[in-house]
Structures are given as structure tokens and as C-alpha cells.
Design a protein around this motif. Sequence first.
Motif, PDB file in Angstrom:
ATOM      1  N   TYR A  93       8.542   5.042   0.963  1.00  0.00           N
ATOM      2  CA  TYR A  93       7.944   3.904   0.267  1.00  0.00           C
ATOM      3  C   TYR A  93       6.892   4.355  -0.738  1.00  0.00           C
ATOM      4  CZ  TYR A  93       5.977  -0.647  -0.753  1.00  0.00           C
ATOM      5  OH  TYR A  93       5.564  -1.776  -1.409  1.00  0.00           O
ATOM      6  N   GLY A  94       6.149   5.411  -0.438  1.00  0.00           N
ATOM      7  CA  GLY A  94       5.083   5.848  -1.330  1.00  0.00           C
ATOM      8  C   GLY A  94       5.596   6.515  -2.596  1.00  0.00           C
ATOM      9  N   ASN A  95       4.810   6.412  -3.675  1.00  0.00           N
ATOM     10  CA  ASN A  95       5.124   7.068  -4.948  1.00  0.00           C
ATOM     11  C   ASN A  95       6.522   6.722  -5.465  1.00  0.00           C
ATOM     12  OD1 ASN A  95       2.636   8.527  -5.157  1.00  0.00           O
ATOM     13  ND2 ASN A  95       3.388   9.919  -3.580  1.00  0.00           N
ATOM     14  N   LYS A  96       6.934   5.470  -5.243  1.00  0.00           N
ATOM     15  CA  LYS A  96       8.260   5.006  -5.686  1.00  0.00           C
ATOM     16  C   LYS A  96       9.384   5.855  -5.116  1.00  0.00           C
ATOM     17  CE  LYS A  96       6.273   1.874  -8.221  1.00  0.00           C
ATOM     18  NZ  LYS A  96       6.252   0.468  -7.798  1.00  0.00           N
ATOM     19  N   HIS A  97       9.115   6.490  -4.000  1.00  0.00           N
ATOM     20  CA  HIS A  97      10.091   7.350  -3.332  1.00  0.00           C
ATOM     21  C   HIS A  97      10.802   6.500  -2.279  1.00  0.00           C
ATOM     22  CE1 HIS A  97      10.712  11.091  -0.517  1.00  0.00           C
ATOM     23  NE2 HIS A  97      11.846  10.662  -1.027  1.00  0.00           N
ATOM     24  N   TYR A  98      11.753   5.680  -2.752  1.00  0.00           N
ATOM     25  CA  TYR A  98      12.425   4.740  -1.860  1.00  0.00           C
ATOM     26  C   TYR A  98      13.681   5.324  -1.212  1.00  0.00           C
ATOM     27  CZ  TYR A  98       9.574   1.279  -4.381  1.00  0.00           C
ATOM     28  OH  TYR A  98       8.547   0.578  -4.948  1.00  0.00           O
ATOM     29  N   LYS A  99      14.212   6.354  -1.821  1.00  0.00           N
ATOM     30  CA  LYS A  99      15.495   6.897  -1.365  1.00  0.00           C
ATOM     31  C   LYS A  99      15.320   8.334  -0.897  1.00  0.00           C
ATOM     32  CE  LYS A  99      20.196   7.608  -3.182  1.00  0.00           C
ATOM     33  NZ  LYS A  99      21.062   7.292  -4.337  1.00  0.00           N
ATOM     34  N   PRO A 100      15.738   8.657   0.327  1.00  0.00           N
ATOM     35  CA  PRO A 100      15.628  10.041   0.793  1.00  0.00           C
ATOM     36  C   PRO A 100      16.411  10.981  -0.118  1.00  0.00           C
ATOM     37  CG  PRO A 100      16.158   8.563   2.614  1.00  0.00           C
ATOM     38  CD  PRO A 100      16.299   7.759   1.360  1.00  0.00           C
ATOM     39  N   THR A 101      15.804  12.093  -0.435  1.00  0.00           N
ATOM     40  CA  THR A 101      16.468  13.090  -1.277  1.00  0.00           C
ATOM     41  C   THR A 101      17.309  14.026  -0.409  1.00  0.00           C
ATOM     42  OG1 THR A 101      14.635  14.657  -1.060  1.00  0.00           O
ATOM     43  CG2 THR A 101      14.506  13.039  -2.861  1.00  0.00           C
TER      44      THR A 101
ATOM     45  N   TYR B  65      12.145  -9.363   2.119  1.00  0.00           N
ATOM     46  CA  TYR B  65      11.508  -8.482   3.101  1.00  0.00           C
ATOM     47  C   TYR B  65      12.093  -7.091   2.880  1.00  0.00           C
ATOM     48  CZ  TYR B  65       8.922  -7.825   7.476  1.00  0.00           C
ATOM     49  OH  TYR B  65       7.986  -7.454   8.426  1.00  0.00           O
ATOM     50  N   THR B  66      11.269  -6.114   2.531  1.00  0.00           N
ATOM     51  CA  THR B  66      11.749  -4.893   1.879  1.00  0.00           C
ATOM     52  C   THR B  66      12.563  -3.943   2.755  1.00  0.00           C
ATOM     53  OG1 THR B  66       9.674  -3.697   2.317  1.00  0.00           O
ATOM     54  CG2 THR B  66       9.840  -4.953   0.246  1.00  0.00           C
ATOM     55  N   TYR B  67      12.645  -4.196   4.053  1.00  0.00           N
ATOM     56  CA  TYR B  67      13.429  -3.290   4.890  1.00  0.00           C
ATOM     57  C   TYR B  67      14.915  -3.334   4.542  1.00  0.00           C
ATOM     58  CZ  TYR B  67       9.097  -3.146   7.595  1.00  0.00           C
ATOM     59  OH  TYR B  67       7.782  -3.014   7.988  1.00  0.00           O
ATOM     60  N   LEU B  68      15.395  -4.438   3.968  1.00  0.00           N
ATOM     61  CA  LEU B  68      16.785  -4.497   3.507  1.00  0.00           C
ATOM     62  C   LEU B  68      17.015  -3.496   2.382  1.00  0.00           C
ATOM     63  CD1 LEU B  68      17.830  -8.268   3.310  1.00  0.00           C
ATOM     64  CD2 LEU B  68      18.356  -6.606   5.094  1.00  0.00           C
ATOM     65  N   SER B  69      16.057  -3.391   1.478  1.00  0.00           N
ATOM     66  CA  SER B  69      16.178  -2.442   0.379  1.00  0.00           C
ATOM     67  C   SER B  69      16.098  -1.010   0.887  1.00  0.00           C
ATOM     68  CB  SER B  69      15.087  -2.707  -0.665  1.00  0.00           C
ATOM     69  OG  SER B  69      15.216  -4.015  -1.195  1.00  0.00           O
ATOM     70  N   THR B  70      15.218  -0.782   1.863  1.00  0.00           N
ATOM     71  CA  THR B  70      15.136   0.545   2.483  1.00  0.00           C
ATOM     72  C   THR B  70      16.474   0.914   3.104  1.00  0.00           C
ATOM     73  OG1 THR B  70      12.757   0.392   2.907  1.00  0.00           O
ATOM     74  CG2 THR B  70      14.025   1.864   4.331  1.00  0.00           C
TER      75      THR B  70
ATOM     76  N   ALA C 117       0.838  -1.205   0.000  1.00  0.00           N
ATOM     77  CA  ALA C 117       0.000   0.000   0.000  1.00  0.00           C
ATOM     78  C   ALA C 117       0.871   1.252   0.000  1.00  0.00           C
ATOM     79  CB  ALA C 117      -0.916   0.008   1.221  1.00  0.00           C
ATOM     80  N   GLU C 118       0.467   2.234  -0.780  1.00  0.00           N
ATOM     81  CA  GLU C 118       1.216   3.484  -0.844  1.00  0.00           C
ATOM     82  C   GLU C 118       1.139   4.200   0.493  1.00  0.00           C
ATOM     83  OE1 GLU C 118       0.476   7.527  -3.188  1.00  0.00           O
ATOM     84  OE2 GLU C 118       0.993   5.855  -4.521  1.00  0.00           O
ATOM     85  N   VAL C 119       2.276   4.700   0.947  1.00  0.00           N
ATOM     86  CA  VAL C 119       2.352   5.407   2.220  1.00  0.00           C
ATOM     87  C   VAL C 119       2.750   6.849   1.932  1.00  0.00           C
ATOM     88  CG1 VAL C 119       3.419   5.490   4.495  1.00  0.00           C
ATOM     89  CG2 VAL C 119       3.048   3.278   3.379  1.00  0.00           C
ATOM     90  N   ASN C 120       1.984   7.795   2.429  1.00  0.00           N
ATOM     91  CA  ASN C 120       2.232   9.202   2.130  1.00  0.00           C
ATOM     92  C   ASN C 120       2.911   9.921   3.290  1.00  0.00           C
ATOM     93  OD1 ASN C 120       0.902   9.141  -0.461  1.00  0.00           O
ATOM     94  ND2 ASN C 120      -1.036   9.045   0.646  1.00  0.00           N
ATOM     95  N   ASN C 121       3.472  11.089   2.980  1.00  0.00           N
ATOM     96  CA  ASN C 121       4.049  11.932   4.019  1.00  0.00           C
ATOM     97  C   ASN C 121       2.953  12.366   4.986  1.00  0.00           C
ATOM     98  OD1 ASN C 121       6.427  11.714   2.629  1.00  0.00           O
ATOM     99  ND2 ASN C 121       6.434  13.816   1.857  1.00  0.00           N
ATOM    100  N   SER C 122       3.358  12.618   6.220  1.00  0.00           N
ATOM    101  CA  SER C 122       2.366  13.005   7.227  1.00  0.00           C
ATOM    102  C   SER C 122       3.059  13.729   8.379  1.00  0.00           C
ATOM    103  CB  SER C 122       1.632  11.762   7.756  1.00  0.00           C
ATOM    104  OG  SER C 122       2.540  10.872   8.388  1.00  0.00           O
ATOM    105  N   ILE C 123       2.271  14.059   9.382  1.00  0.00           N
ATOM    106  CA  ILE C 123       2.793  14.624  10.635  1.00  0.00           C
ATOM    107  C   ILE C 123       2.427  13.647  11.749  1.00  0.00           C
ATOM    108  CG2 ILE C 123       2.688  16.521  12.283  1.00  0.00           C
ATOM    109  CD1 ILE C 123       4.020  17.333   9.714  1.00  0.00           C
ATOM    110  N   ASP C 124       3.415  13.276  12.562  1.00  0.00           N
ATOM    111  CA  ASP C 124       3.148  12.378  13.680  1.00  0.00           C
ATOM    112  C   ASP C 124       2.351  13.130  14.738  1.00  0.00           C
ATOM    113  OD1 ASP C 124       3.345  10.100  15.411  1.00  0.00           O
ATOM    114  OD2 ASP C 124       4.976  11.121  16.467  1.00  0.00           O
TER     115      ASP C 124
END
Length: 405
Positions: free
Chosen positions: A120-128, A150-155, A102-109
Amino acid sequence: MKKISVLIQIFIIACSLSCAATTPRNIDGTRANKPAIITGADQTALYINYLRGKNVGMVINQTSVIGKNKTLSLDTLLKLGITVKKIYGPEHGFRGDASNGAEVNNSIDAKSGLPVISIYGNKHYKPTAEDLAGIDLMIYDIQDVGARFYTYLSTLQYVMEACAENNIELMILDRPNPNGFYVDGPILDTAYHSFVGMNPIPVVHGLTTAEYAQMLNGEGWLKNHEQCKLKIIKVANYTHKTPYTLPINPSPNLNTAKSILLYPSVCLFEGTTFSLGRGTMSPFLQLGHPALAGKYNYSFTPISIKGMSEDPPQKNKLCYGIDLKNYDTNIIYTSGKLNLAWLLELYKALPDKDHFFNAYFTKLTGTTDLRKQIEAGKTEAEIRASWEPGLTRYKTMRAKYLIYP
């Protein structure tokens, strides 16, 4: 007042250490006569002063907890006066409540008021560079389960690349690998590089997060062979043979200790038309297909479950197959092997073999060979033989990066 504040901090740290101790058990369930495992995050005394005066970013999720009360490491560090500026959320989100994929968007905690940047959302896997603006040091604290897909390795890899490119140190608060006691499966062919498999390692890699990070640096696998500056806070009293039960579910569909141990084997069915229990409360603990009616007595019906699996394979269809809820996971400990028998058995059982596999199977296995071998009727022994000498070479390489015996 300052002296009292320091005493309070010391008390909190001491509580963290004592409360965090997970009583280790032998494989047969009896109490082990060994010191309790203490995760890197729990050992706040080892890194708290290093963080002072720095603007910190945290790559975390719901597994990033400290102590008996399972307090989020973010909350603990904020209470200890550390300046955390941003949170970076992986697949399933910062709170771990988003379904697989599922796509995960930016937010405020809501609790801390801090910005949460989705990686992870919008194919945004790498911090800019913009995502990392104002950050002096990044913390990576996420529980892994020891499978390549398990995708946390890729993150982790993308975060390391971003930190290297922006001259930011990465602190890894290491945690045990519940499947760290064995190495098995085909080695990924880099022609099939994807977010569920980025490097030539086997399905079960036998590394903790920090050990894998060292491998990424050491083997030159980061983009342009960049080197990420690492500071590792090791797990205390841990070996790769030490059984470990996770205190928090690592993702919505890995909701039992048994499902975590079966995950490397059962997840291969994500690359087939079978249901592996998504859409039930026992994901990764059952395998089935509607076309197996009359061949198997066990049945279940996947449905849409919000936050777990909204659109599971074979949704609303009665599936027949194999119940794994009572499977003896000691078999995995003693054999040190993936279970291929379920794949071979159910392929033979499905009448429409032309539609057993889907394209995702190649990404999961990291090779086209396994599918071809199953279709050709190869035995498990023949399949396993084809994994050599790749597995032996990998184990030799792995030994260079081990932190724990």
C-alpha cells in the motif's frame, strides 16, 4: 513422538473448528436454528496438508484470525509447522493500526521475525517479482465488508495479477460478506478507474472475496487478461442472506457492526465537505457540517485521533447534522438498498451548494452522473431508475460466480 505430534495437531484443528463457530442470529436477534458459520481460515483440516513442503506468502491483516481466541492465522500456521516466508500488508497495515490513506512501510514482524512487505505504501500496490521471490504459494486471508470502494478488493486484484505473472497459485481463505445480502448502487464507469474502484461493478457488489476473485478471472479483468490459479477454501454453513457479525474490526474507523452495515451509504460523504464522524469514536455513525448550525440540533466535533484519523474533515469544528447511532439497520436488510436520502437531504440543507462535493465523489461513485443528478434536483426514484439496466446485467453476471446461495 511423531504420533503424539500428529495427535496434537488434530486437537488444535478440532479446537479451531469448534471455537470458531459463530452462533448465527436472525435479523431480529434471536438464535437461528442453523449450523454455525465457519470461515475458510478456521477449517485448517481442509488445507494444512496442501501447504506442507511449500514456501508460503500471506496477504493478511488483523482480521485474519482463527478460533475463539482470535489467533492470527499466521501464528496458527507457524505452530502447525507451515513454512511462511513473507507477509504482505494492505491499507491500514499488517496489524490494522494505520489511519485511512496513511502510507505503510516495509517492516519486520516483531513476533515472528518475518519480513512484512507493504503493498500500500509509496503507490506500491502490486507485489513485484522480487517481492514474490522464493514463494511457492500465496494465501489471501482478509475480511472484506462488501463495498466497491473498500480497498482490499483492489489489493486482491493486484495480488492475483502478480501471482498470475509469476506462476504462483493463490489460496483464498474465504470469509462471509456482512453486506453480502444485497446489490445496489451505480455501476462504475471504467473511465473513472482508481484504487477505490477498478471494475464495472456496483457500489454494493454482493460477493465474498473468493466469488469476486472468480469474477476477476472469468471476466478477464486482470491485466492482459491473465488467469490466476485459485484454490478456494469455502465458508461452511454460509448463505448471502445469513447475518454475520465480524469478530475483529476490519479497519480503524469501522469499529461497530452498525458502522459496517452503514458504510456503503455513509462513505459516499467522503466525497463531500461533510464530516462523517472521522475524528470521533463513532465514525460512519454521524454526519455534519459547521454551516448547518440552527438547522439541526445534533452536534459533534471531530478531533485528531492517532491511529484512526489524524486530520479528519472539519477538524476541531462544531458540526451539526444527523445522528445515525440509533438507526435501525433492519431497514437495510428489508429494503436491500443504499440510503440515498441522507445525501439528498444534506445537499438541500447546505447553504453553499457549490462546495458540497469534492473531486473524490466521482471516484467513490464511479460515475459523474450521481453528482449531476443531485445538483439537478432529481428524486431518489429517478436516480435509481438510471442505475438500470446496468444493475440487472450485473446481477446476471454475478450469478455465474456465486459459491453460496
